[in-house]
Write a protein that holds these residues in place. Structure first.
Motif, mmCIF file in Angstrom:
data_model
loop_
_atom_site.group_PDB
_atom_site.id
_atom_site.type_symbol
_atom_site.label_atom_id
_atom_site.label_comp_id
_atom_site.label_asym_id
_atom_site.label_seq_id
_atom_site.Cartn_x
_atom_site.Cartn_y
_atom_site.Cartn_z
ATOM 1 N N THR A 75 0.829 -1.206 0.000
ATOM 2 C CA THR A 75 0.000 0.000 0.000
ATOM 3 C C THR A 75 0.862 1.252 0.000
ATOM 4 O O THR A 75 0.661 2.169 -0.809
ATOM 5 C CB THR A 75 -0.923 0.002 1.228
ATOM 6 N N ILE A 76 1.847 1.300 0.882
ATOM 7 C CA ILE A 76 2.702 2.480 0.986
ATOM 8 C C ILE A 76 3.563 2.636 -0.260
ATOM 9 O O ILE A 76 3.677 3.734 -0.830
ATOM 10 C CB ILE A 76 3.590 2.399 2.239
ATOM 11 N N ASP A 77 4.164 1.549 -0.719
ATOM 12 C CA ASP A 77 5.106 1.667 -1.835
ATOM 13 C C ASP A 77 4.407 1.941 -3.155
ATOM 14 O O ASP A 77 4.968 2.638 -4.017
ATOM 15 C CB ASP A 77 5.956 0.404 -1.921
ATOM 16 N N LEU A 78 3.197 1.442 -3.347
ATOM 17 C CA LEU A 78 2.464 1.802 -4.563
ATOM 18 C C LEU A 78 1.964 3.241 -4.493
ATOM 19 O O LEU A 78 1.855 3.909 -5.522
ATOM 20 C CB LEU A 78 1.305 0.834 -4.783
ATOM 21 N N GLN A 79 1.662 3.726 -3.293
ATOM 22 C CA GLN A 79 1.366 5.151 -3.146
ATOM 23 C C GLN A 79 2.577 5.988 -3.534
ATOM 24 O O GLN A 79 2.442 7.020 -4.204
ATOM 25 C CB GLN A 79 0.954 5.455 -1.705
ATOM 26 N N ILE A 80 3.748 5.537 -3.122
ATOM 27 C CA ILE A 80 4.977 6.236 -3.506
ATOM 28 C C ILE A 80 5.127 6.236 -5.021
ATOM 29 O O ILE A 80 5.463 7.262 -5.629
ATOM 30 C CB ILE A 80 6.193 5.579 -2.841
ATOM 31 N N ALA A 81 4.863 5.090 -5.651
ATOM 32 C CA ALA A 81 5.002 4.987 -7.106
ATOM 33 C C ALA A 81 4.109 5.988 -7.825
ATOM 34 O O ALA A 81 4.514 6.602 -8.821
ATOM 35 C CB ALA A 81 4.680 3.563 -7.564
ATOM 36 N N VAL A 82 2.882 6.175 -7.321
ATOM 37 C CA VAL A 82 1.927 7.068 -7.985
ATOM 38 C C VAL A 82 2.165 8.527 -7.606
ATOM 39 O O VAL A 82 2.349 9.396 -8.469
ATOM 40 C CB VAL A 82 0.483 6.664 -7.645
#
Length: 249
Positions: free
Chosen positions: A50-57
């Motif tokens: 959740t956190i790392d895909l938020q970072i990606a976006v």
């Protein structure tokens, strides 16, 4: 799915301490073992999506939008604006990207929001350079001349006619940049400049396990593997989008 509903797949809460299960290896009870606080590594890796895909976006959407807008204007206008933009590009590419981001985060302070700001301040230049080059090619084609002859405004020519034909490389680069953003976010988390402990973020988890590599390798290896697999996934998606857009063009 893992990013949107991690609790459905994670058997434990990511911050659940179990002092009776410190540094246990992978087992039926803990698929990826436990860390030095008894937290389930598998659950923490799942919740970290959740956190790392938020970072990606969030780390790439602002540079993509700003860079595309600026690049389209600069590529169409040319002249002194292109010369000024060229000097900005020279300054940015002179220094390693990670060093510039670390410098900005160090000034603003650690945390995800400041990390997004730092990446946005630096990252838009690469999108702008890519789009500007494509716009320069498109503006010389016949359909651009026809738009000018019909009295269309420059903004209409740029954003309604030129940009749809020039944005494909930027979209493909965006997919690749998402993978790089995850790697960058994990690197900053490892250095203590990104997500802050006890957050379930892959870089933070790798940092948690760096002192236990010889005795509890699973604390760092499984989050690192998640970074590699996620980056590979974004790269494959980028290749697929590139092929799809190439066929449509």
């Amino acid at each position: 799915m893992l990013a949107f509903i991690p609790s459905l797949f994670a058997p434990y809460a990511p911050e659940a301490f179990d002092y009776n299960a410190l540094l246990q290896g992978p087992s039926a009870a803990h698929f990826f073992g436990t860390d030095s606080f008894g937290r389930d590594v598998f659950s923490r890796v799942i919740h970290a999506y959740t956190i790392d895909l938020q970072i990606a976006v969030f780390a790439t959407i602002a540079p993509f939008i700003i860079g595309t807008f600026v690049g389209a204007l600069v590529g169409y206008a040319g002249g002194i604006s292109e010369a000024i933009f060229g000097r900005i590009v020279d300054v940015v590419v002179t220094f390693p990207f990670l060093v510039l981001v670390i410098a900005v985060v160090s000034v603003l302070g650690p945390g995800l929001i400041n990390m997004y700001i730092a990446i946005g301040v630096v990252g838009w230049v690469f999108y702008a350079r890519l789009v500007a080059g494509e716009i320069k090619v498109q503006r010389r084609l016949d359909y651009a001349d026809a738009g000018r002859a019909m009295g269309y405004t420059p903004m209409r020519i740029i954003f309604r006619h030129l940009l749809p034909n020039a944005i494909t490389p930027a979209i493909v680069y965006w997919m690749t940049d998402m993978a790089l953003a995850i790697l960058l976010g994990s690197s900053l988390g490892y250095l203590g400049l990104g997500a802050q402990p006890p957050a379930s973020e892959w870089g933070v988890q790798i940092a948690d396990g760096k002192n236990f590599m010889s005795t509890a390798w699973w604390i760092s290896v499984f989050p690192g593997s998640a970074i590699v697999l996620t980056g590979l996934g974004f790269s494959l998606v980028g290749d697929g989008i590139a092929e799809l857009l190439r066929v449509r063009r």
